[in-house]
Write an enzyme that holds these catalytic residues in place. Structure first.
Site, PDB file in Angstrom:
ATOM      1  N   ASP A 404     -10.493 -20.049  29.052  1.00 44.20           N
ATOM      2  CA  ASP A 404     -10.965 -18.459  29.303  1.00 44.20           C
ATOM      3  C   ASP A 404     -11.202 -19.236  30.484  1.00 44.20           C
ATOM      4  O   ASP A 404     -11.610 -19.655  31.133  1.00 44.20           O
ATOM      5  CB  ASP A 404     -11.977 -18.255  28.406  1.00 44.20           C
ATOM      6  N   GLU A 407     -10.966 -16.655  35.225  1.00 40.20           N
ATOM      7  CA  GLU A 407     -10.025 -15.734  36.944  1.00 40.20           C
ATOM      8  C   GLU A 407      -9.872 -16.342  38.380  1.00 40.20           C
ATOM      9  O   GLU A 407      -9.689 -15.979  38.947  1.00 40.20           O
ATOM     10  CB  GLU A 407     -10.960 -14.394  37.488  1.00 40.20           C
ATOM     11  N   ASP A 480     -11.969  -9.227  27.150  1.00 37.54           N
ATOM     12  CA  ASP A 480     -12.997  -8.338  26.179  1.00 37.54           C
ATOM     13  C   ASP A 480     -12.801  -6.529  25.888  1.00 37.54           C
ATOM     14  O   ASP A 480     -14.006  -6.016  26.848  1.00 37.54           O
ATOM     15  CB  ASP A 480     -14.831  -8.366  27.199  1.00 37.54           C
TER      16      ASP A 480
HETATM   17  O1  MIG Z   1     -18.617 -14.906  28.315  1.00 30.55           O
HETATM   18  O2  MIG Z   1     -16.658 -17.655  24.995  1.00 30.55           O
HETATM   19  O3  MIG Z   1     -13.512 -13.353  26.726  1.00 30.55           O
HETATM   20  O4  MIG Z   1     -12.631 -14.004  24.007  1.00 30.55           O
HETATM   21  O5  MIG Z   1     -15.150 -15.095  22.778  1.00 30.55           O
HETATM   22  C1  MIG Z   1     -17.856 -15.116  27.430  1.00 30.55           C
HETATM   23  C2  MIG Z   1     -16.920 -17.149  24.549  1.00 30.55           C
HETATM   24  C3  MIG Z   1     -17.423 -15.749  27.777  1.00 30.55           C
HETATM   25  C4  MIG Z   1     -14.957 -14.543  26.894  1.00 30.55           C
HETATM   26  C5  MIG Z   1     -13.744 -14.084  26.307  1.00 30.55           C
HETATM   27  C6  MIG Z   1     -14.011 -14.940  25.155  1.00 30.55           C
HETATM   28  C7  MIG Z   1     -15.415 -15.387  24.260  1.00 30.55           C
HETATM   29  C8  MIG Z   1     -16.108 -15.969  25.051  1.00 30.55           C
HETATM   30  N1  MIG Z   1     -15.974 -15.360  26.184  1.00 30.55           N
END
Ligand code: MIG
Length: 819
Positions: A404, A407, A480
């Site tokens: 996650d 980017e 999200d």
């Molecule tokens: O700033 O890890 O898209 O699926 O549950 C949020 C917490 C960070 C974004 C992800 C989401 C995940 C969440 N993350």
């Protein structure tokens, strides 16, 4: 041409070609002002165009191109005319203008497929020293545009300007741009002929599809080269396959990864996590994977456990495994700056973190607080990162990893500053160039580790950010989203679009990540989600529970029914995955891809195909009991009641909350697994084949390799073809088998749908056989169908020919209903 760029500067153009040379399939054209165009004919339908403004080409390097893509150079005929050069392959003709270097590509009948307006030109950027490289092309009459991966707008891109710059876009909306992924690849379609263009440039890229000027399509980037690949179709699907050949395909996933997956931010402590598992089994709702989000870690330090919440991860994970659950954990790129933390120490001492332009390690704030970030574009860093997974996998028993925030996302700042440095595999550069592939290289390093330590099992990796080619390493989800009807609409479009853009292993957070769905919205979303290759419920957890049983008994029953259907369909979905792995065929197929000859499909986007034989169209509106949709030509069975529809027109699909519009192509043979709570729960001794009668002939495929391990790479798989041929009084099924795999099932139970005659004699490989008529419990999704009888035949697995002769119309059998 392209306005609204940065400052007004001088636009530069190539001069007249004064020299040319050929090296095998590479053709160089040099102009009077030193511009060089390199045309590389890779196959009869893939041509690469690479431009240098000063006659110099830096070393050829791309993260996107599959290293295994090494086609035999094709036959090319080279000719020269007073004004132009001409390259001719078996399928296309490429004309290069001597004055200005404009390109024109035609098919063999002389139809223009794609044609430059100004073509290649550029601006020099004093600030960064880069060139802004540009390409402009004419819009052909009636041209439509598709692709570009992760976009939440309408399927057809004509009239839009879009860009690629991977961004953490919490709660994005329809038309938000850019989103998490960067896939600079699009399709053009006109006169029923399709082509594709992949702009292999990792800088921020822009695409303008007849937006600024209605007769112009252009694309540009703030650095690197004008370097693009042209793919000739003529089919849209063929274009997608060409792109997937070039940028690569996924390996076969473990079959369990196609099962239902349950996630939340966050399940903790252990009792909560195991409680979720217990609830699935008690309620007999199938599920294969459970996810741990960031709270399983110690202060969000990657590769650690919060021992208060999870005192003994190894024991917990093995107990879950004994009950059929695989555990997947999240891993983010930010490494907490903490002198007592091993991962930080190793990264710091070995120089594995990204540095600012002037030397110090870059700092950015994410979940753990201030962090450094590994430079995954360095091969040594990737090796190190891969090895960090050893304990999680070999000791603790984790079976998949979720990447996650790659980017990369940084709190407040959004992402890294532009001056941050990257190795870029020996081509040092700044963040401007590395940004869009950061997530991809992280997923790649993660994949290397998960694959290595899961061996002999197959790995599962899921990533939020991606660039073209990431499908070689990872599955993905759409980030999200929000629990709203509009987001359900978007999930459908985004997943289709990612699928045609090389990334078929895709899904959305079922039910929506932000906020809480109503029971109705959750069920409508799940109905769509079971037809997406990646099938996972996920939610932020801030707004209440989002498990299949969270919305009350009535909805729980519906959720169970649709998850069960997913498990029944696994052999079909797995076969579709294999087609994607083998041929690059998108698993989700937009309606236009299914029927490119039918221009009516160009104006619709909700309907899509999954694999060769399914047509699905989600309900994305509250309180309706059906919808209008467009069925592509051919004959279709409505799954829920076997009503027969003739396609090539709009039809009404009756779909109260216990149905999703789901059609099966006549003539197809759809394999069904018996109901299981998780993949591998039972040994399958009998495989159900649902045969949908057609007049005429149709072929379906069934792939099997046992669902895990690597034997399939050595030919230990089977590809079965069922060729169904029907007349008014007979039905023949022949089976062709390729490959050396021995499935556990030894018989097929063939359920015959829509037979227009009463069977009189049945022969299997010449020998007579008896017919059963069953009330088939396996097809009982509908209370109304409980009393319906289906003719059933039990046959040995490796039969060659099944022949049924009949007498027209037997009152014993249900009359097929025509809509
Ligand atoms: O700033 O890890 O898209 O699926 O549950 C949020 C917490 C960070 C974004 C992800 C989401 C995940 C969440 N993350």
């Amino acid at each position: 041409m392209i306005n609204s760029l940065t400052n007004r500067r001088e636009e530069l153009f190539p001069g007249k070609i004064i020299e040319h040379k050929q090296e095998e399939n590479k053709f160089y054209f040099s102009s009077a002002n030193e511009v060089t165009l390199l045309v590389q004919v890779l196959t009869s339908r893939i041509i690469r165009f690479r431009y240098s403004p000063d006659g110099y080409f830096p070393p050829d390097f791309s993260y996107a191109i599959d290293p295994d893509f090494k086609p035999e150079p094709p036959k090319v005929e080279f000719t020269q005319k007073p004004d132009s050069f001409q390259l001719t392959t078996e399928l296309v003709v490429c004309i290069i203008q001597k004055e200005g270097l404009q390109i024109k590509i035609l098919d063999k009948s002389g139809n223009v497929i794609n044609e430059d307006e100004k073509g290649y030109h550029w601006e020099y950027d004093l600030q960064t020293g880069n060139n802004t490289v540009k390409m402009s092309k004419w819009v052909q009459s009636g041209e439509h545009y598709y692709g570009l991966g992760d976009k939440s707008c309408n399927m057809n891109l004509r009239g839009r300007r879009l860009q690629n710059w991977g961004s953490d876009t919490y709660g994005y909306s329809r038309n938000s741009d850019p989103l998490y992924k960067s896939i600079p690849f699009y399709f053009g379609l006109h006169q029923k002929t399709a082509y594709g263009i992949f702009f292999d440039n990792t800088f921020r890229t822009y695409f303008d599809f007849a937006h600024e000027r209605s007769n112009l399509t252009s694309f540009w980037a703030h650095g690197e080269e004008m370097n693009y690949y042209f793919f000739y179709g003529p089919g849209l699907t063929e274009v997608a396959e060409q792109y997937a050949l070039l940028t690569g395909r996924s390996a076969m996933p473990p079959l369990w990864a196609l099962g239902y997956q349950q996630c939340k931010w966050s399940y903790y402590p252990e009792s909560t996590f195991k409680g979720i598992a217990r609830e699935f089994r008690e309620r007999q709702i199938p599920c294969d994977a459970l996810y741990l989000d960031i709270d399983y870690m110690d202060g969000f330090r990657c590769f650690t456990w919060n021992k208060e919440y999870f005192p003994d991860p190894k024991r917990m994970i093995s107990e879950l495994a004994a009950d059929g659950f695989k555990t997947v954990v999240i891993i983010d790129p930010g490494i907490k700056i903490d002198k007592n933390y091993r991962v930080y120490q190793e990264g710091f001492q070995n120089g594995y973190f990204c540095r600012r332009g002037d030397g110090p390690y870059m700092k950015g704030s994410v979940w753990p607080g201030l962090c450094h970030f590994p430079d995954y574009t360095h091969p040594v860093v990737r090796e190190w990162w891969a090895d960090l997974f050893e304990e999680l996998i070999t000791v603790d028993g984790v079976r998949g990893v979720w990447n996650d925030m790659n980017e990369p996302a940084v709190f407040e700042q959004g992402t890294f500053p532009d001056d941050v440095r990257f190795d870029y595999d020996g081509n040092p550069c700044s963040h401007r160039k590395a940004h869009n592939i950061y997530g991809m290289q992280m997923a790649r390093a993660t994949y290397m580790g998960v694959k290595k330590f899961c061996y002999p099992n197959r790995p599962l990796v899921i990533t939020r950010s991606a660039f073209s080619g990431t499908q070689r390493f990872s599955s993905t989800w759409t980030g999200d989203n929000v629990a709203s009807w509009d987001h359900l609409w978007m999930a459908n479009i985004q997943c289709q679009r990612l699928s045609i853009s090389g990334m078929s292993f895709v899904g959305s957070d079922i039910g929506g990540f932000i906020e809480t769905p109503t029971g109705e919205l959750y069920i409508r979303w799940l109905q769509l989600g079971i037809f997406h290759p990646f099938c996972r419920t996920h939610s932020s957890g801030d707004h209440g529970d989002q498990e299949p049983w969270s919305f009350g008994p009535e909805y729980t029953l519906l959720a169970k029914k649709f998850i069960e259907l997913r498990y029944r369909l696994l052999p079909y979905i797995y076969t579709t995955f294999w087609q994607y792995v083998t041929f690059g065929t998108p698993m989700l197929r937009p309606l236009t891809f299914m029927a490119q000859d039918d221009t009516e499909t160009y104006h619709r986007m909700a309907e899509f195909g999954l694999g060769d034989n399914f047509l699905i169209c989600p309900i994305t509106q509250a309180e309706v009991d059906g919808r209008w949709l467009y069925l592509p030509h051919g004959t279709w069975y409505y799954f829920w009641d076997n009503t027969i529809y003739i396609g090539g027109k709009e039809v009404w699909a009756q779909a109260p909350l216990d149905r999703i519009p789901f059609f099966i192509r006549a003539g197809s043979v759809v394999p069904f697994y018996p109901l299981m709570q998780y993949v591998g729960e039972k040994e399958i001794t009998e495989l159900t084949l649902n045969l949908y009668y057609t007049e005429g002939s149709f072929t379906s495929t069934l792939y099997d390799d046992g669902g895990d391990g690597y034997a399939y790479e050595k030919g230990i798989f089977t590809e079965r073809k069922f060729i169904v041929t029907g007349t008014q009084v007979s039905l023949t099924v022949s089976q062709e088998i390729k490959g050396a795999f021995e499935p556990t099932y030894t018989t097929y139970k063939i359920i015959l749908h829509g037979l227009p005659f009463g069977p009189e004699t049945i022969r299997i490989d010449g020998e007579p056989l008896l017919l059963d008529t069953v009330v088939d419990p396996e097809l009982d999704f509908e209370p109304e169908s409980q009393n319906e009888k289906f003719p059933v035949i039990y046959v040995r697995r490796d039969f060659k020919t099944l022949n049924i002769q009949g007498i027209a119309s037997d009152p014993m059998l249900p009359e097929p209903e025509m809509a």
